[in-house]
Design a protein around this motif. Structure first.
Motif, short mmCIF file in Angstrom:
data_model
loop_
_atom_site.label_atom_id
_atom_site.label_comp_id
_atom_site.label_asym_id
_atom_site.label_seq_id
_atom_site.Cartn_x
_atom_site.Cartn_y
_atom_site.Cartn_z
N LEU A 39 0.76 -1.21 0.14
CA LEU A 39 0.08 -0.13 0.01
C LEU A 39 0.80 1.28 -0.01
CD1 LEU A 39 -3.07 -0.62 2.50
CD2 LEU A 39 -3.06 -0.51 0.09
N ASN A 40 0.41 2.21 -0.83
CA ASN A 40 1.17 3.43 -0.65
C ASN A 40 0.00 4.48 -0.20
OD1 ASN A 40 1.54 6.27 -2.72
ND2 ASN A 40 3.46 5.56 -1.84
N ALA A 41 0.31 5.38 0.69
CA ALA A 41 -0.38 6.17 1.29
C ALA A 41 0.34 7.80 1.00
CB ALA A 41 -0.59 6.46 2.77
N ASP A 42 -0.19 8.68 0.44
CA ASP A 42 0.27 10.20 -0.07
C ASP A 42 -0.79 11.01 0.53
OD1 ASP A 42 1.53 12.33 -0.96
OD2 ASP A 42 1.05 12.00 -2.99
N TYR A 43 -0.34 11.64 1.56
CA TYR A 43 -1.34 12.66 2.48
C TYR A 43 -0.50 13.99 3.07
CZ TYR A 43 1.33 10.35 6.34
OH TYR A 43 2.28 9.97 7.50
N GLU A 44 -1.55 14.71 3.38
CA GLU A 44 -1.17 16.23 3.89
C GLU A 44 -1.39 16.13 5.68
OE1 GLU A 44 -3.27 18.81 2.03
OE2 GLU A 44 -1.74 18.95 0.11
N LYS A 45 -0.72 16.42 6.40
CA LYS A 45 -0.93 16.71 7.69
C LYS A 45 -1.48 18.20 7.98
CE LYS A 45 3.26 15.82 9.14
NZ LYS A 45 4.40 15.60 10.04
N TYR A 46 -2.50 18.34 8.90
CA TYR A 46 -2.98 19.60 9.03
C TYR A 46 -3.62 19.79 10.46
CZ TYR A 46 -7.64 17.07 8.68
OH TYR A 46 -8.64 16.27 9.32
N THR A 47 -3.82 20.90 10.87
CA THR A 47 -4.55 21.16 12.16
C THR A 47 -5.54 21.94 11.92
OG1 THR A 47 -2.94 23.19 12.67
CG2 THR A 47 -2.19 21.12 13.68
N VAL A 48 -6.63 22.16 12.91
CA VAL A 48 -7.93 22.99 12.71
C VAL A 48 -7.70 24.18 13.71
CG1 VAL A 48 -10.42 23.03 12.84
CG2 VAL A 48 -9.08 20.84 11.76
N ILE A 49 -7.97 25.31 13.22
CA ILE A 49 -7.70 26.49 14.02
C ILE A 49 -9.11 27.51 13.65
CG2 ILE A 49 -6.54 28.68 14.48
CD1 ILE A 49 -3.97 27.15 13.80
N ASP A 50 -9.89 27.73 14.59
CA ASP A 50 -11.09 28.40 14.52
C ASP A 50 -12.15 27.75 13.33
OD1 ASP A 50 -10.55 29.97 16.61
OD2 ASP A 50 -9.60 31.54 15.25
N GLY A 51 -12.01 26.45 13.23
CA GLY A 51 -12.72 25.73 12.23
C GLY A 51 -12.09 25.78 11.12
N VAL A 52 -10.96 26.24 10.87
CA VAL A 52 -10.35 26.38 9.40
C VAL A 52 -9.16 25.16 9.52
CG1 VAL A 52 -9.12 27.58 7.91
CG2 VAL A 52 -11.05 28.59 9.12
N ARG A 53 -8.89 24.17 8.31
CA ARG A 53 -7.81 23.49 8.39
C ARG A 53 -6.60 24.22 7.99
NH1 ARG A 53 -10.56 18.59 4.81
NH2 ARG A 53 -12.31 18.06 6.33
N VAL A 54 -5.55 23.98 8.62
CA VAL A 54 -4.23 24.56 8.34
C VAL A 54 -3.23 23.56 8.10
CG1 VAL A 54 -2.40 26.20 9.35
CG2 VAL A 54 -4.77 26.44 9.99
N ARG A 55 -2.52 23.78 6.77
CA ARG A 55 -1.85 22.52 6.25
C ARG A 55 -0.49 22.78 7.16
NH1 ARG A 55 1.75 22.11 2.06
NH2 ARG A 55 1.83 19.95 1.01
N HIS A 56 0.17 21.74 7.27
CA HIS A 56 1.32 21.65 7.77
C HIS A 56 2.60 20.62 7.31
CE1 HIS A 56 0.58 23.98 11.31
NE2 HIS A 56 -0.51 23.31 11.63
N GLY A 57 2.39 20.49 6.03
CA GLY A 57 3.30 19.55 5.08
C GLY A 57 2.49 18.36 4.69
N SER A 58 3.27 17.67 3.90
CA SER A 58 2.84 16.42 3.48
C SER A 58 3.81 15.29 3.53
CB SER A 58 2.54 16.48 1.79
OG SER A 58 3.55 16.78 1.24
N GLU A 59 3.39 13.90 3.49
CA GLU A 59 4.06 12.79 3.69
C GLU A 59 3.79 11.61 2.62
OE1 GLU A 59 4.46 11.36 7.47
OE2 GLU A 59 5.44 13.08 8.52
N THR A 60 4.52 10.70 2.32
CA THR A 60 4.35 9.54 1.47
C THR A 60 4.77 8.23 2.35
OG1 THR A 60 4.42 10.71 -0.57
CG2 THR A 60 4.60 8.33 -0.58
#
Length: 372
Positions: free
Chosen positions: A333-354
């Motif tokens: 299996l290969n997983a390509d995803y982005e990491k994020y946090t939620v600030i005031d209901g808005v997703r904030v991206r913090h990079g990506s990984e594979t």
């Protein structure tokens, strides 16, 4: 007295020719017939009178030579008493009987015989005497002995040949009976095998219809449903060994004011080959694609996955149309995803990984329902 002596002398002269017929030269072998003379009207056995003594000696000598055969019964002793000096036949027979007994008494006392050795007959004719005859079988000649031995040998050979023929006949009958028994046994086994072969498809039909009969199955992976992930699929049996299937899962959950999230969708086509007589086990090849959004902590991960591998499993029938499918898949299996946090209901991206994964890529306890 002179008259008595004269009478006895006259009787002796009359009996002389007759006696000469039975009394042979003393040097000759004992004759088979012996005659003893009696005085007319008298029942006494006068041994010294009229040659009776010499005749009795010859008789006793013959008895001694043949005593075993006489006592065994193979040489009969025939005693005939005669009397004609009495006025009536009955009196003659009675006197003849007494005279016969007198002679037999001498053979019993001096020869060792018994009454069972004699065959006695009494007569009221011919004169006043008793005859004793021993029926001694003639000694066979060498030619007769040879002929007898040849006949006995031929009879023994005939009996032996008949015995061998009977043994061969019995052996042939036993061999034929054994051959018939083997043929019957083989026919019985063939009939049993044919019956078993005829009954086998009927016995296997329920297994085919429950496990992999040609048709369409509706599937639901119970493990996915246990994680609150609805899962459904279809499997099409294109033959009694091969099938094509596809399964899909979808879910979307959020909680804690959307601070936590679990969302997923997957599509997994698969081809299978069923093995064995009952076709309950199988091997397959699976392809998997989908997307996910997991946020179980402060950081969430959202992306795509792609992969596949080899699958295998076992079908457990539950009834005519229901069964359980226990399956496991190993592959990549290969997983390509982005990491994020939620600030005031808005997703904030913090990079990506594979990420790459080698190992189990599928597990299932799937309820299958054969639609048709």
């Amino acid at each position: 007295m002179n008259r008595l002596l004269t009478l006895l002398f006259a009787l002796g002269l009359l009996a002389g020719p007759t006696f000469g017929l039975t009394a042979d030269n003393p040097s000759d072998p004992a004759p088979a017939e012996y005659t003893f003379r009696f005085v007319a009207g008298d029942d006494m056995f006068y041994i010294p009178w009229n040659g009776n003594g010499e005749e009795l000696d010859r008789l006793l000598a013959c008895i001694a030579q043949n005593k075993a055969a006489i006592t065994e019964g193979s040489v009969p002793v025939l005693v005939d008493g005669y009397c004609t000096s009495q006025p009536s036949e009955a009196e003659n027979l009675a006197l003849a009987k007494t005279r016969s007994n007198r002679v037999k008494t001498e053979m019993i006392l001096r020869g060792g015989l018994t009454e069972e050795c004699f065959t006695t007959k009494n007569h009221a004719d011919k004169g006043n005497f008793v005859t004793v005859r021993l029926v001694i079988p003639a000694t066979p000649s060498e030619a007769e002995l040879a002929a007898r031995r040849a006949a006995e040998k031929a009879e023994a050979e005939r009996l032996e040949a008949a015995k061998r023929a009977e043994e061969e006949r019995l052996a042939a009958e036993r061999a034929a009976a054994e051959e018939r028994r083997r043929a019957e046994e083989e026919a019985r086994r063939a009939a049993e095998e044919a019956a078993a072969a005829a009954a086998a498809p009927a016995a296997e039909e329920p297994e085919e219809s429950e496990c992999c009969a040609m048709g369409l199955d509706l599937r639901a992976n119970l493990l996915r449903w246990a994680t609150l992930t609805p899962d459904l699929g279809l499997e099409w049996h294109i033959s009694d060994r091969w099938s094509l299937g596809v399964g899909g899962s979808w879910t979307s959950w959020s909680w804690n004011n959307k601070q936590r999230r679990y969302a997923l969708w997957e599509v997994a086509p698969e081809v299978r080959y069923y093995m064995g007589k009952a076709r309950r086990g199988y091997l397959g090849l699976m392809f998997k694609t989908g997307a996910f959004n997991y946020k179980f902590s402060e950081t969430g991960r959202q992306g795509d996955l792609l992969g596949g591998g080899l699958t295998g499993g076992y079908i457990l029938p539950l009834g005519k149309r229901l069964s359980l499918d226990f399956s496991l898949g190993l592959g990549y299996l290969n997983a390509d995803y982005e990491k994020y946090t939620v600030i005031d209901g808005v997703r904030v991206r913090h990079g990506s990984e594979t990420r790459d994964w080698w190992g189990p890529v599928h597990a299932g306890i799937t309820l299958k329902w054969n639609l048709f």
